[in-house]
Enzyme design. Sequence first.
Site, PDB file in Angstrom:
ATOM      1  N   SER A 189       0.078  -6.966  -1.271  1.00 33.90           N
ATOM      2  CA  SER A 189      -0.305  -6.215  -0.047  1.00 33.90           C
ATOM      3  C   SER A 189      -0.508  -7.070   1.020  1.00 33.90           C
ATOM      4  O   SER A 189       0.618  -7.763   1.454  1.00 33.90           O
ATOM      5  CB  SER A 189      -1.513  -5.369  -0.148  1.00 33.90           C
ATOM      6  OG  SER A 189      -1.876  -4.455   0.837  1.00 33.90           O
ATOM      7  N   ASP A 343       3.542   4.400  -2.956  1.00 41.07           N
ATOM      8  CA  ASP A 343       3.211   3.911  -1.491  1.00 41.07           C
ATOM      9  C   ASP A 343       3.903   3.356  -0.552  1.00 41.07           C
ATOM     10  O   ASP A 343       4.660   3.517  -0.408  1.00 41.07           O
ATOM     11  CB  ASP A 343       3.996   1.892  -2.303  1.00 41.07           C
ATOM     12  CG  ASP A 343       2.929   1.162  -1.711  1.00 41.07           C
ATOM     13  OD1 ASP A 343       1.807   1.628  -0.698  1.00 41.07           O
ATOM     14  OD2 ASP A 343       2.877  -0.278  -1.992  1.00 41.07           O
ATOM     15  N   HIS A 373       0.262   2.128  -4.509  1.00 35.01           N
ATOM     16  CA  HIS A 373      -0.017   0.620  -4.539  1.00 35.01           C
ATOM     17  C   HIS A 373      -1.894   0.377  -5.033  1.00 35.01           C
ATOM     18  O   HIS A 373      -2.294   1.038  -5.116  1.00 35.01           O
ATOM     19  CB  HIS A 373      -0.535   0.755  -3.202  1.00 35.01           C
ATOM     20  CG  HIS A 373      -0.699  -0.151  -2.424  1.00 35.01           C
ATOM     21  ND1 HIS A 373       0.527  -1.306  -1.748  1.00 35.01           N
ATOM     22  CD2 HIS A 373      -2.128  -0.962  -1.670  1.00 35.01           C
ATOM     23  CE1 HIS A 373       0.345  -2.811  -0.918  1.00 35.01           C
ATOM     24  NE2 HIS A 373      -1.853  -2.248  -1.208  1.00 35.01           N
TER      25      HIS A 373
END
Length: 403
Positions: A189, A343, A373
């Site tokens: 991320s 995501d 995610h």
Amino acid sequence: MGSKLLAIALSSALLAHYIYTPLPEALGERWKLMLVDACFRSLGHLAELSELIGFKHYMEVMMVLTTVELVGPSSDDDVTVMDTTFNQVPVRVYNPNNLLPKLRRAVIYMHGGGWCLGSAKMKPYDLLSRKSATELNAVIISIEYRLAPEHHFPDQFNDVYTVVKYFLQRDVLARYSVDPARVAVSGDSAGGNLAAAVAQQIQEDREVQVEIKVQALIYPALQTIDFNTPSYQQNENMPILPKTLMVRFWSEYFSCNKSLLNKMMANSHATHESKGLSNFANWSVLLPMEFRKHYSYIPPGGENAELSGRVPGVFDPRAAPLLVGDEKLRALPRTYIVTCEYDVLRDDGVMYATRLKMAGVQVTHEHYEDSFHGAIMFNTWPTDFAIGQKMISHYIEWLRTNL
């Protein structure tokens, strides 16, 4: 008695209504994900209320997610764990106890959390680092970089860059019995964003004599110019990272300026200077048809020159690694990119994979049609997801083969 039963029934119905979120059939363990998401949403509502009444900043309340997961540097039979600093930046080092008569791999890891949350000391990252150290016989350097809203770009980037540059010194590598030809940068991320940015920038640093062999980016955030990609539209309200939260993370990375946040939410934050960068993230060209789906491309709009002056860095390549020319991509190391169908950041990773391949970089793009995610963060009971464990196994196997 009847009124109590009615109250219980109504309360149960309201709770079920709050928890239930329609999720795609492709996602496994949907009720577990709904429960986790309900907890996240509840904390988010509390954070919004706290900020509204002036009690605490939104991200300060959300930090509860980090604080409750913190664990100490506990060693075991397989790995020696130590908290230390590299050039005054805190790191947690995982050193495998397997004393094989050869130099080891090393992975420099950058945690996720939107540059505002997260920690190298959280249990999920601790477990990931232990597993990586043990199975790869690798030294893992997990970086504890500074966070927004107290610190903004480029502080987070500077912290991780400082650590990577320090570790790549030959005497430091020798101290940890690391092979200079087998060092990786990795992250998930926001950490994937930082890893990608470091890999780009450090190749131009003449003081660095050791090259990074591979980069492994897990659902990375890579561009700031268009928050209306197909994945942002498709997954606007998906757990665990709805569009509103991701855009808030981006905004907080640069500034507490609410004007910037509002412009980003409306996808009208482009500046005179940024117009020429749009082609680097033009998803109508860079996304395969299966990711473009039925969405129509609208070039990011806006003429907010005043925001560019007041909030520097929004389109800086150290913050948005996708927004660079091909010449900066050609020298990058072999790359592993993970994306998830559900995501908002899916298309960032897909576009980066496309551009890297076009630039001649060896890329392994692993796309999970049944994941969301943050999946690798849910690796402890009772919020462990089978898909997260699968993704971790594939990630470690790729490093075993390529590092």
